[in-house]
Design an enzyme around this catalytic site. Structure first.
Site, PDB file in Angstrom:
ATOM      1  N   SER A 204      -3.926  69.905 -30.384  1.00  0.00           N
ATOM      2  CA  SER A 204      -2.559  70.115 -29.897  1.00  0.00           C
ATOM      3  C   SER A 204      -1.556  70.562 -30.956  1.00  0.00           C
ATOM      4  O   SER A 204      -0.399  70.843 -30.615  1.00  0.00           O
ATOM      5  CB  SER A 204      -2.045  68.841 -29.221  1.00  0.00           C
ATOM      6  N   LYS A 207       0.390  73.696 -30.272  1.00  0.00           N
ATOM      7  CA  LYS A 207       1.646  73.766 -29.515  1.00  0.00           C
ATOM      8  C   LYS A 207       2.839  74.165 -30.384  1.00  0.00           C
ATOM      9  O   LYS A 207       3.881  74.565 -29.848  1.00  0.00           O
ATOM     10  CB  LYS A 207       1.886  72.428 -28.819  1.00  0.00           C
ATOM     11  N   SER A 265       3.357  65.793 -25.958  1.00  0.00           N
ATOM     12  CA  SER A 265       2.170  66.646 -26.131  1.00  0.00           C
ATOM     13  C   SER A 265       1.503  66.960 -24.792  1.00  0.00           C
ATOM     14  O   SER A 265       0.277  66.983 -24.670  1.00  0.00           O
ATOM     15  CB  SER A 265       1.152  65.994 -27.081  1.00  0.00           C
TER      16      SER A 265
END
Length: 417
Positions: A204, A207, A265
């Site tokens: 993640s 991102k 997230s």
């Protein structure tokens, strides 16, 4: 007899008082020829004429000097005094320049330079290997001045550090994650590195790139606060994905989605951001790869906006440094990434208030970590991008492929460095 003694004593005293004072003997010290090609011994302190040269002294020849002035040592040469330039000779003994050891801690080695600058590759004298040691005489503005056989050279503090009993060279045990980079924000160099060119899965932390691409597009169009309705396809993500809790039919803004993606997230938020920005997930991924290439992430490739595992979705710690440097220029995104929690009201058929808590729980009481992004998949293990402040200096730390204890150990080590 006594009168004669008094007369003689008086004469001796008078003679002593009348004699001129004798000059004090000049203090002397040793000088040594430092130039490997030898040194010219001159009759006067000047290089204006070769006529002043009496002979050539070999490398490491020693002389007794009585004074030093304007770059010239006055030396005793037999029954005469001669001169040696400080460009080819140096004072030795207890009063000579003190040195200390520095050690190369970068596993990639260190460039030894002729001047304290990285502006040109022409000033690189040679490359020193990991754990090479040098004698340094001073430190200024991030550069160690080190002694060579003849000349002085320079080594950056980004690849070397002073070696003392209280400050040992870093060991891999201090940074147990598989890959890492620790660096000053905005710098292309680094303070610490480990396997930073090895291909890893970012999870993640992807991102951060998603946020850059989407924020730029929305800011340009003026749609950051424009409300739109989420659809089922916009929220369709792989099973097991993290979620910010959005539903089909929710009326939201890009700002809300960015907060849900960066704080909680949420893969659902990332997918919605991608479709809203690019028209489709695949178009947005193309935008991501173009942006990654533009900021120099040449060893990275992305397959989705959220970082869920895909064999062709990869990066390196060195590339993530470039992403972190770019991300840190966006004050709004940095503010979001630094929030410990956030509440937002979602409109639509399921009107409600969503509360998100930041997924980073490493060293929660340490305010030096002022923003971060977390990541995890079974294939990537734990990944992190930390933004750190020490006084007025800002740093970035990228850790890839580690357990939670390993990641926290690496973070603690750089914070206490």
């Amino acid at each position: 007899m006594k009168s004669l003694f008094r007369i003689c004593l008086t004469l001796v005293l008078l003679i002593t008082l009348c004699l001129p004072a004798l000059p004090a003997q000049a203090a002397s010290y040793q000088v040594i020829v430092t130039s490997t090609i030898g040194a010219n011994i001159r009759t006067k302190p000047s290089t204006s004429s070769s006529a002043t040269i009496t002979r050539r002294a070999p490398y490491k020849a020693k002389f007794t000097a009585v004074s030093y002035s304007n770059g010239w040592y006055k030396i005793k040469d037999g029954n005469a005094y001669r001169y040696l330039s400080n460009q080819v000779a140096a004072k030795v003994g207890t009063s000579s320049v003190k040195t200390y050891k520095i050690i190369v801690y970068s596993t990639a080695g260190a460039n030894v330079r002729t001047s304290p600058s990285t502006a040109s590759s022409k000033n690189i004298k040679r490359h020193a290997t990991y754990k090479s040691k040098f004698n340094a005489v001073s430190y200024s503005n991030g550069w160690y001045k080190v002694k060579g056989k003849v000349n002085y050279y320079y080594v950056s503090n980004q690849v070397a550090r002073k070696l003392t009993t209280s400050s040992p060279a870093p060991s891999s045990g201090s940074y147990p994650v598989a890959s890492m980079r620790y660096f000053k924000l905005g710098s292309s160099g680094y303070e610490l590195t480990k396997e930073s060119f090895a291909r890893r899965y970012p999870a993640s932390t992807t991102k951060l790139l998603t946020a850059l691409v989407a924020y730029d597009a929305a800011a340009k169009k003026g749609t950051l606060d424009q409300t739109f309705t989420l659809t089922y396809s916009m929220l369709s993500v792989p099973a097991g994905s993290s979620s910010a809790g959005f539903r089909s039919g929710d009326k939201v803004t890009m700002r809300q989605l960015l907060n849900g993606m960066l704080i909680r997230s949420g893969n659902d938020a990332a997918k919605a951001i991608a479709v809203r920005t690019g028209g489709s997930e695949s178009n947005f991924v193309s935008m991501m790869n173009s942006r990654a290439k533009a900021i120099g992430m040449s060893a990275s490739h992305f397959m989705n906006p959220h970082g869920f595992y895909h064999a062709s979705h990869y990066t390196t710690a060195a590339d993530m440094q470039k992403l972190a440097n770019t991300y840190a220029k966006y004050s709004y995104l940095m503010t979001v990434s630094g929030r410990k929690s956030y509440q937002t009201a979602v409109k639509g058929p399921y009107a409600r208030t969503l509360t998100w808590y930041h997924t980073n729980t490493s060293l929660p009481g340490d305010t030096r970590v002022y923003a971060s992004k977390t990541g995890y998949t079974p294939e990537s293990a734990y990944t992190r991008v930390f933004f750190i402040k020490k006084g007025s200096t800002r740093y970035g730390l990228v850790t890839l492929k580690g357990t939670l204890p390993q990641t926290e150990t690496a973070l603690r080590s750089v914070l206490n460095r």
